[in-house]
Design a protein around this motif. Structure first.
Motif, mmCIF file in Angstrom:
data_model
loop_
_atom_site.group_PDB
_atom_site.id
_atom_site.type_symbol
_atom_site.label_atom_id
_atom_site.label_comp_id
_atom_site.label_asym_id
_atom_site.label_seq_id
_atom_site.Cartn_x
_atom_site.Cartn_y
_atom_site.Cartn_z
ATOM 1 N N GLU C 361 0.834 -1.201 0.000
ATOM 2 C CA GLU C 361 0.000 0.000 0.000
ATOM 3 C C GLU C 361 0.873 1.257 0.000
ATOM 4 O O GLU C 361 0.598 2.222 -0.698
ATOM 5 N N ARG C 362 1.939 1.231 0.776
ATOM 6 C CA ARG C 362 2.823 2.401 0.815
ATOM 7 C C ARG C 362 3.498 2.626 -0.536
ATOM 8 O O ARG C 362 3.670 3.745 -0.977
ATOM 9 N N ALA C 363 3.836 1.509 -1.186
ATOM 10 C CA ALA C 363 4.433 1.632 -2.520
ATOM 11 C C ALA C 363 3.454 2.343 -3.447
ATOM 12 O O ALA C 363 3.836 3.174 -4.270
ATOM 13 N N PHE C 364 2.177 2.024 -3.291
ATOM 14 C CA PHE C 364 1.149 2.631 -4.148
ATOM 15 C C PHE C 364 0.962 4.119 -3.853
ATOM 16 O O PHE C 364 0.723 4.913 -4.764
ATOM 17 N N ASN C 365 1.063 4.485 -2.573
ATOM 18 C CA ASN C 365 0.872 5.895 -2.208
ATOM 19 C C ASN C 365 1.634 6.832 -3.140
ATOM 20 O O ASN C 365 1.119 7.850 -3.575
ATOM 21 N N HIS C 366 2.865 6.466 -3.454
ATOM 22 C CA HIS C 366 3.685 7.331 -4.302
ATOM 23 C C HIS C 366 3.052 7.544 -5.669
ATOM 24 O O HIS C 366 3.066 8.643 -6.208
ATOM 25 N N ALA C 367 2.511 6.459 -6.202
ATOM 26 C CA ALA C 367 1.951 6.540 -7.558
ATOM 27 C C ALA C 367 0.813 7.538 -7.627
ATOM 28 O O ALA C 367 0.609 8.201 -8.644
ATOM 29 N N LYS C 368 0.092 7.686 -6.522
ATOM 30 C CA LYS C 368 -1.028 8.629 -6.504
ATOM 31 C C LYS C 368 -0.539 10.051 -6.721
ATOM 32 O O LYS C 368 -1.250 10.900 -7.228
ATOM 33 N N TYR C 369 0.696 10.303 -6.286
ATOM 34 C CA TYR C 369 1.224 11.668 -6.382
ATOM 35 C C TYR C 369 2.297 11.778 -7.456
ATOM 36 O O TYR C 369 3.186 12.630 -7.384
ATOM 37 N N LYS C 370 2.214 10.870 -8.422
ATOM 38 C CA LYS C 370 3.108 10.909 -9.580
ATOM 39 C C LYS C 370 4.572 10.775 -9.187
ATOM 40 O O LYS C 370 5.447 11.413 -9.752
ATOM 41 N N GLU C 371 4.822 9.975 -8.173
ATOM 42 C CA GLU C 371 6.196 9.664 -7.796
ATOM 43 C C GLU C 371 6.369 8.148 -7.955
ATOM 44 O O GLU C 371 5.398 7.411 -7.854
ATOM 45 N N TYR C 372 7.619 7.707 -8.161
ATOM 46 C CA TYR C 372 7.805 6.260 -8.140
ATOM 47 C C TYR C 372 7.989 5.807 -6.697
ATOM 48 O O TYR C 372 8.355 6.587 -5.819
ATOM 49 N N SER C 373 7.696 4.531 -6.450
ATOM 50 C CA SER C 373 7.797 4.001 -5.092
ATOM 51 C C SER C 373 9.241 4.033 -4.633
ATOM 52 O O SER C 373 10.138 3.667 -5.390
ATOM 53 N N ASP C 374 9.458 4.463 -3.411
ATOM 54 C CA ASP C 374 10.839 4.366 -2.919
ATOM 55 C C ASP C 374 11.142 2.931 -2.493
ATOM 56 O O ASP C 374 12.286 2.516 -2.444
ATOM 57 N N LYS C 375 10.090 2.177 -2.185
ATOM 58 C CA LYS C 375 10.241 0.736 -1.934
ATOM 59 C C LYS C 375 9.245 0.027 -2.855
ATOM 60 O O LYS C 375 8.116 -0.252 -2.452
ATOM 61 N N PRO C 376 9.633 -0.256 -4.063
ATOM 62 C CA PRO C 376 8.677 -0.837 -5.013
ATOM 63 C C PRO C 376 8.370 -2.304 -4.729
ATOM 64 O O PRO C 376 9.077 -2.960 -3.947
ATOM 65 N N ILE C 377 7.331 -2.773 -5.358
ATOM 66 C CA ILE C 377 7.053 -4.206 -5.318
ATOM 67 C C ILE C 377 7.581 -4.809 -6.625
ATOM 68 O O ILE C 377 7.544 -4.169 -7.665
ATOM 69 N N VAL C 378 8.077 -6.035 -6.526
ATOM 70 C CA VAL C 378 8.781 -6.624 -7.663
ATOM 71 C C VAL C 378 8.366 -8.077 -7.830
ATOM 72 O O VAL C 378 8.231 -8.815 -6.851
ATOM 73 N N GLU C 379 8.184 -8.457 -9.079
ATOM 74 C CA GLU C 379 7.928 -9.859 -9.408
ATOM 75 C C GLU C 379 9.077 -10.322 -10.292
ATOM 76 O O GLU C 379 9.270 -9.822 -11.394
#
Lengths: 394, 538, 521
Positions: C361-379
């Motif tokens: 969820e925190r990773a997503f927060n950034h996307a809402k404000y046009k920022e990339y996640s500072d801790k992204p999720i990765v597959e």
């Protein structure tokens, strides 16, 4: 601006003159402007329109300036009518529809130059116009409060304008537009109007509005020129057979209850629909309607008796309600009792006889009459002077 | 010992409406209330001498006019006065106002964007289409889609017909509307941030979702469904505060012979094999009736005042999973005078409406992020009103009451339960925000009541302090409210019913759940009910 | 141009759906031409050599649900479809080497017995719900009103599938369908790693976080393949390109013609009817039927052009929610990477970095404000473990799908691409210490790159969010959900239409069936 409480209603640039002339103090709210419903006497205002000249302030009409290399193509795609032949210096009356082929509004398009147009209508449409502009190189500006406008209507108007110094005005054909220098600015004149009579609409910079009013009144003094309010205009437009958005149809974008809006065919505006032209908004829906038939028919009725049939139900001969009246008036020049009505198909073919239920009030007593009415074609008032160039009378 | 026909637990507005309809049908009804005052969250309280606070719910629109009229509430003192106006203040010193007349509103919007001003008409038409669809269901019991009972099938058909009447295009839009976020929805109409922020407020009030969370468009609709005298979507003040609503309902109830017992907290509902038998109060007293109606939220009803052994296992699980998130706090402030606001003209008619201080969708969404992180919003969305500008009865002449609804505040902080210091700090956050737009505001404060979700829960018994007694999300609406299979107001035990805002059609001072529930009870008793249907074609 | 049509159908775009469509159309006896703008076929389902000797699936890298109907009808196995690995497990990586392995209905590793048991129950329920959804895959979504008999039948069928669940499950589906994955997982599990991985399944490819309502739906969507034989993701031999090559081969054998490096500039119309297409080169090809595999926005705004369409329709096209958030990272490695705590035999699984729900969820927060996640999720997938053809002997390729990287990044991607790539490598380094030293070459595809390489608007993987408001008959938008468009003869077959994204192929098939049924060529 925002540091003051905005007034509930604004004043048009002609307000100082109108306020003086409006002896009845009968005001109404027209698109947020204080406008007069009557000045002195509705009947005399109406007869000035038909007999000499009348001035009507139409500044509150919505005006959009549409410019850009795609402006012509854009408008042609917007409206139902083929604008291919609309040359600079010409005006046309048209309707435009939503995707379902339902009328959003009707109005006039002024082609000022190759890439510059003015769209003039009763309702506001910036949202629709902007969405319609996807993929076109055009710019759309709301100029409603940047253009002051007067409608100058009646048999003497041409002469008065000539007297005012508008040389060559007599050569202006119906739906022509032209420009004259006026004071330090420019006056646009179009031979258009909402009365079905000879008349002109005058478009000017708001700063010049009062001067324009004064010059017209001066030049028209010999001709019983009168300012007219909306009530007089209402009679004239019904007499001339003109529709009004909000009265005769629900603009499609404002429709809340499914099925309340109407297509151009259902408003008697089929003549404005050019299915042969290239793509325009609502074309597919209108093609389908043309093939499958309409739900309603818009008719003009000649009603027996002299009681206006406002808001009346209309019955067929089996006493079934087949429609309602949208506008009605006793029209004093043609001496007829006219009503516009929206009827369910298949009712309302020209010549059909129907019954209309009229309520009227006399000394606090309501009475009801069931009057015969006949579906008529064409307007009950359409004088030659409206069409002739130069106009045939004074 | 005396046996009643019905016991209603909780003297909130729905409990009182329910009791009134039962008593009106001739039942012998008692309402038991844990507090020493009635009304639940629909109250006027004098917490500072001479000032009355509507200290929970604070404005009135959703109260069903059919009920007001049918129970003759005006006779019992209820007067709802419409208010107009509303402002969203901008950080840059400007503002966006909400005028009640169409043209001035158009010009106000046009000041920010002419296109938005015009798009607002399309927005209004589209939202109206959706509210027209939903309103007839407010006074109806939701059908059970899994049932084959004739009544359920009939109601499903009514539902289907209403859908059909929308037309295919609007139907598609309805499905989208119910599942979209208010942010995405507004993006389809408007380009100006402050206009979007102003309108989006209705999509998050009382809701633990952000403006870009799907489902919030419906919450907006929920706030638009009301009316004042046929003016759909309008809001008003109850003269004398919201307590006037519950007072009138209580008086109506008592006029039908009903009895109210305050300071009578229910410990549990007595259940015998054949059904309910009554309630046991906290002090050990027992009251008997074959019908017990709970106006407590579904969690409290099934997890607190009913015993697990008396219930099917499935409903206990459903109650545990029921979403009832605390997300709002409230400040009630007694003021020495009317504050002025930066940029807003003196005596602006906008002042009588709802005032807000968040001017962008991003700020709104960030306010929600704080909630997710277990803290109150540092830059909160507030819905603030000063009812004393219109209602002279709530404060001494010349003095004012300010009601400040605050979104978001979590029921529990990341650091644990709310402490007194936390409450003070929360209050300060809000007061500072208001103060930064109103230079004289802080000096005018005479008294302030600060209520966290935890306080609301403790005092009124709304779980987590959720003002709607359950989130208004699609999974908890209509036949899913409170739980699938229990949306027709009947509990799992014979004679046990629900009437809280946790049932259809949900929260807000609407009284519809209470009335609808009474209709079901009377139907089970084969008694005629006078619970009205909605007025058609508004 | 001659008077007669050169082709019965022109398919624009050789993505997997376009090719599937072409194959079905050709098979039905039509003369089909597929036009692909780039030099190779496959669209977002191709294999590329991003560094000499290192090949990787360029965009989509795992097959979750290639529909068996398509494999069977198009005889894909005969045309070379092979899997290097099937039914992979998912390892949710935690710090200090803690991890859980989710495989089929079992979870092992650092997890309690209770959670493992709950997961079994959870999964069996989810698969049951997927079943309902799976029945909709094979049909065009029914119209809600004024529909044909077929529409009414498919509505009934869907209703029947729902009812068949039984009262309790039906109620549960109605509730859960619109709810968020975060809450559902909170109700059931304690294990953070498990919850994080399941959250990732529910948000990958979308502009949603686990707390966004109706993410459960997206979770079901990802697992729909498990109702028809998949028991976890699979890796095609030779990368995703093999899948599309098999489809292309099938199409060709039925007579379809394929032309690459042929960018269509315009769909030509006359009186709202398709008359042909014009290529960038100016060449015009006559046809009365065009199937567009471009995303709906690109199809209508550029290929057809808004001026040829009605305003409300255009507005709906414009309003399709498609905020691309997904980036792709490719690493060429000189040796096999080691993930702390993960045994060598397990590294071939799907590895995810999503250590808990709040992290996602925190990773997503950034996307809402046009920022990339500072801790992204990765597959992460390391296909070279299963498929030695992808890298030189002993070397490896790592392919990672990364979120959130919003297409409309405030600072712009040209500035941020390298920083973000470094951030990602650092993040992976946390779980696979030393990997930075193993890197021979690397490549990051931001949504901006994906847009320019594959032509998908905003680089959105599903050509439109997969959410309730853009689902079934609402996909891509109400009034256009049956593949046909207002332009007579133009059909749409990209993931933007029902049933949606991933390498599933059903859009292409359903669309082809709609074309054949209409028969209006």
């Amino acid at each position: 601006m925002s540091d003051q409480i905005p007034p509930r209603l604004m004043q048009t640039p002609f307000h100082s003159r109108i306020a003086t002339a409006c002896e009845l103090n009968q005001w109404e709210d027209w698109k947020g402007y204080t406008t007069p419903s009557a000045f002195t006497n509705v009947e005399l205002e109406y007869f000035a329109m038909r007999n000499s000249a009348s001035i009507f302030d139409l500044t509150p009409m919505t005006k959009y300036r549409i410019t850009g290399p795609d402006a012509h193509a854009y408008l042609d795609r917007l409206v139902t009518r083929n604008l291919g032949k609309l040359k600079p210096g010409r005006v046309t009356y048209t309707a435009w529809c939503n995707d379902a082929g339902q009328v959003i509004d009707d109005g006039t398009i002024f082609r000022i130059s190759r890439d510059s147009f003015i769209l003039c209508s009763q309702e506001r449409h910036l949202d629709w116009l902007e969405w319609s502009a996807l993929g076109f190189n055009v710019s759309i500006e709301d100029e409603t409060d940047r253009i002051a406008a007067l409608s100058f209507q009646g048999p003497s108007t041409c002469t008065i304008l000539k007297n005012m110094g508008l040389y060559g005005i007599e050569n202006l054909k119906p739906f022509d537009l032209t420009h004259y220098p006026f004071e330090q600015s420019e006056l646009m004149v179009s031979r258009t109007g909402f009365t079905g009579d000879l008349g002109y609409e005058l478009w000017v910079d708001p700063d010049q509005a009062e001067k324009l009013w004064d010059r017209l009144m001066d030049a028209g003094e010999q001709f019983d020129t009168k300012p007219a309010g909306s009530e007089a205009l209402q009679i004239a437009r019904i007499e001339a057979g003109f529709l009004q958005a909000g009265a005769d149809f629900v603009p499609a974008e404002q429709e809340v209850r499914a099925g309340r809006s109407r297509s151009p065919y259902e408003l008697g505006l089929g003549w404005l629909v050019h299915l042969k032209k290239s793509h325009f908004n609502g074309k597919q829906a209108l093609q389908l309607e043309k093939r499958k038939g309409s739900r309603y028919r818009f008719v003009k009725l000649d009603v027996a008796g002299n009681k206006p049939a406002e808001h009346s139900f209309i019955y067929n001969r089996h006493h079934k309600v087949v429609g309602t009246v949208t506008s009605a008036a006793w029209v004093p020049t043609a001496k007829r009792n006219v009503a516009f009505a929206s009827l369910e198909m298949p009712w309302g073919k020209p010549g059909d006889e129907l019954t209309v239920e009229i309520y009227y009030l006399r000394e606090l007593k309501w009475s009801r009459v069931m009057e015969k009415c006949t579906v008529i074609e064409g307007a009950v008032f359409d004088p030659e002077r409206r069409h002739a160039t130069p106009p045939t009378c004074q | 010992m005396k046996k009643y026909d019905a016991i209603v637990i909780g003297a909130g507005h729905n409990g009182l409406a329910n009791a009134a309809y039962l008593a009106k049908a001739g039942l012998d009804v008692i309402v038991v209330e844990k507090n020493e005052y009635i009304g639940g969250a629909t109250v006027s309280r004098e917490l500072h001498e001479g000032w009355k606070y509507s200290n929970c719910s604070y404005v009135c629109s959703l109260l069903r006019p059919e009920i007001t009229r049918d129970l003759n509430l005006p006779k019992f003192g209820l007067q709802v006065i419409p208010y107009v106006g509303g402002v969203t203040f901008k950080r840059d010193g400007g503002y966006f106002g909400n005028y009640e007349d169409h043209e001035r509103q158009y010009r106000e919007m046009a000041r920010h964007s002419k296109r938005d001003a015009n798009a607002y008409e399309r927005y209004t038409a589209d939202v109206t289409k959706q509210t027209r669809f939903i309103r007839p269901f407010l006074m109806r019991t939701p059908p059970d889609p899994t049932s084959f009972k004739p009544r359920d099938i009939r109601e499903m058909l009514f539902f289907a017909k209403s859908f059909y009447n929308l037309g295919e295009k609007v139907l598609g839009d309805a499905l989208r509307f119910w599942t979209m976020s208010i942010g995405d929805f507004l993006d389809e109409y408007f380009e100006t941030d402050v206009i979007k922020a102003h309108l989006a407020g209705s999509g998050i009030i009382g809701t633990a979702l952000g403006v870009y969370s799907p489902g919030t468009a419906y919450v907006l609709l929920h706030h638009y469904m009301g009316e004042v005298d046929g003016s759909v979507g309008a809001w008003g003040f109850a003269r004398g505060g919201m307590g006037s609503v519950s007072r009138a309902l209580a008086d109506a109830f008592q006029s039908f012979g009903g009895e109210i017992k305050t300071e009578a907290e229910v410990d549990h509902i007595l259940v015998k094999p054949r059904g309910v038998e009554g309630v046991v109060l906290a002090n050990g007293d027992e009251l008997y009736a074959d019908i017990v109606v709970s106006n407590l939220d579904p969690k409290r009803t099934f997890l607190n005042i009913m015993q697990e052994d008396d219930l099917p296992a499935s409903i206990v699980k459903q109650a545990r999973n029921f979403k009832i998130r605390g997300s709002s706090g409230k400040l009630n402030i007694a003021l020495d005078g009317l504050p002025t606001f930066r940029g807003l003209p003196q005596k602006s008619p906008l002042m009588t409406g709802d005032l807000h201080f968040i001017d962008s969708m991003e700020r709104m969404e960030r306010a929600y992020d704080d909630w997710k992180n277990g803290t109150w919003s540092q830059d909160p969305y507030v819905d603030m009103l000063i009812p004393t500008q219109v209602d002279p009865t709530m404060a001494p002449t010349g003095k004012h009451v300010m009601s400040v609804f605050v979104q978001y505040a979590p029921p529990k902080l990341a650091t644990g339960a709310w402490t007194d210091d936390d409450r003070e700090a929360f209050g300060k956050t809000v007061i500072d925000q208001i103060g930064s737009y109103s230079p004289d505001f802080k000096d005018l404060i005479l008294h302030a009541e600060i209520r966290t979700p935890q306080d609301i829960e403790n005092e009124i018994g709304l779980t987590e302090g959720n003002i709607f007694q359950g989130e208004l999300t699609f999974d908890q609406l209509l036949f899913n409210r409170p739980f699938p299979g229990y949306a027709q107001y009947r509990g799992p035990v014979n004679g046990m019913y629900m009437c809280s805002s946790g049932t259809h059609p949900g929260g807000g001072v609407m009284a519809a759940p209470g009335a609808n529930s009474a209709r079901e009870i009377l139907m089970d008793l084969n008694k005629p009910s006078s619970v009205p249907e909605a007025y058609p074609d508004d | 141009m001659t008077d007669t049509n050169q082709f019965d159908v022109v398919v624009i775009g050789a993505g997997h759906n376009g090719l599937v469509s072409a194959a079905y159309l050709a098979e039905s006896g039509l003369k089909v031409l597929v036009l692909e703008s780039s030099g190779t076929i496959g669209g977002a389902a191709r294999t590329c050599e991003f560094s000499e000797g290192y090949r990787v699936s360029e965009c989509a890298h795992l097959v979750y649900a290639l529909h068996p109907t398509i494999v069977r009808d198009l005889k894909l196995t005969n045309y070379g479809l092979r899997y290097a690995a099937t039914d992979l497990g998912t390892i949710s990586l935690g710090s200090d080497g803690l991890h859980v392995l989710i495989k089929g209905d079992s979870v092992s590793g650092d997890i309690s017995y209770e959670d493992a048991d709950s997961y079994r129950k959870f999964r069996s329920k989810m698969i049951k719900f997927c079943q309902v959804f799976a029945t909709t895959l094979e049909h065009q979504p029914p119209r809600l009103m004024n529909g044909s008999l077929g529409d009414k039948l498919s509505l009934l069928k869907l209703g029947w599938q729902v009812r068949k669940l039984g009262k309790t499950d039906m109620q549960e589906l109605l509730r859960i369908g619109s709810i968020n994955i975060y809450d559902v997982l909170e109700e059931r599990f304690d294990n953070q790693l498990l919850k994080g991985a399941l959250c990732l399944d529910a948000v990958l490819g979308s502009h949603t976080g686990p707390r966004s309502p109706n993410t459960v739906l997206a979770y079901l969507y990802r697992h729909v393949g498990e109702t028809f034989g998949f028991n976890g993701p699979s890796i095609p031999l030779g990368g995703m390109g093999t899948v599309v090559e098999a489809i292309a081969a099938s199409a060709k054998s039925s007579g379809a013609e394929l032309r690459t490096s042929s960018k269509v500039e315009k769909i030509l119309t006359e009186g709202s009817k398709v008359v042909g297409v014009r290529l960038e080169t100016g060449e015009e090809i006559k046809t009365h039927t065009v199937v567009s595999n471009a995303d709906p926005r690109a199809t209508f705004s550029s290929l057809v052009g808004y001026p040829q369409l009605d305003t409300e329709f255009s507005r709906r096209v414009h309003n399709i929610r498609m905020k691309g958030n997904t980036a792709k990272l490719h690493l060429a490695l000189d040796s096999r990477p080691r993930f702390t705590g993960v045994g060598e035999s397990e590294t071939g699984n799907r590895l995810v970095i999503a250590p808990d729900s709040d992290y996602v969820e925190r990773a997503f927060n950034h996307a809402k404000y046009k920022e990339y996640s500072d801790k992204p999720i990765v597959e992460i997938s390391i296909p070279s473990i299963h498929d030695s053809t992808l890298a030189p002997a002993g070397k490896h390729v790592l392919s990672a799908v990364v979120q959130y990287a919003p297409h409309n990044l405030q600072q712009g991607w040209s500035q941020a691409s390298d920083t973000f790539k470094n951030l990602l490598i650092d993040l992976i380094e946390d779980y696979a210490p030393g990997i930075r030293q193993q890197i021979v070459a690397s490549e990051l595809l931001t949504p901006a790159d994906i847009e320019s390489r594959f032509g998908t608007t905003n680089g959105h993987w599903h050509h439109g969010e997969l959410a309730l408001d853009q689902f079934l008959m609402l996909r891509p938008f109400p009034g256009m959900s049956q593949y046909a468009t207002p332009v007579h003869g133009l059909y749409h077959c990209s993931a933007g239409s029902h049933p949606g994204g991933n390498v599933l192929g059903m859009v292409g098939r359903n669309c082809a069936r709609a074309v054949i049924k209409r028969g209006d060529r």
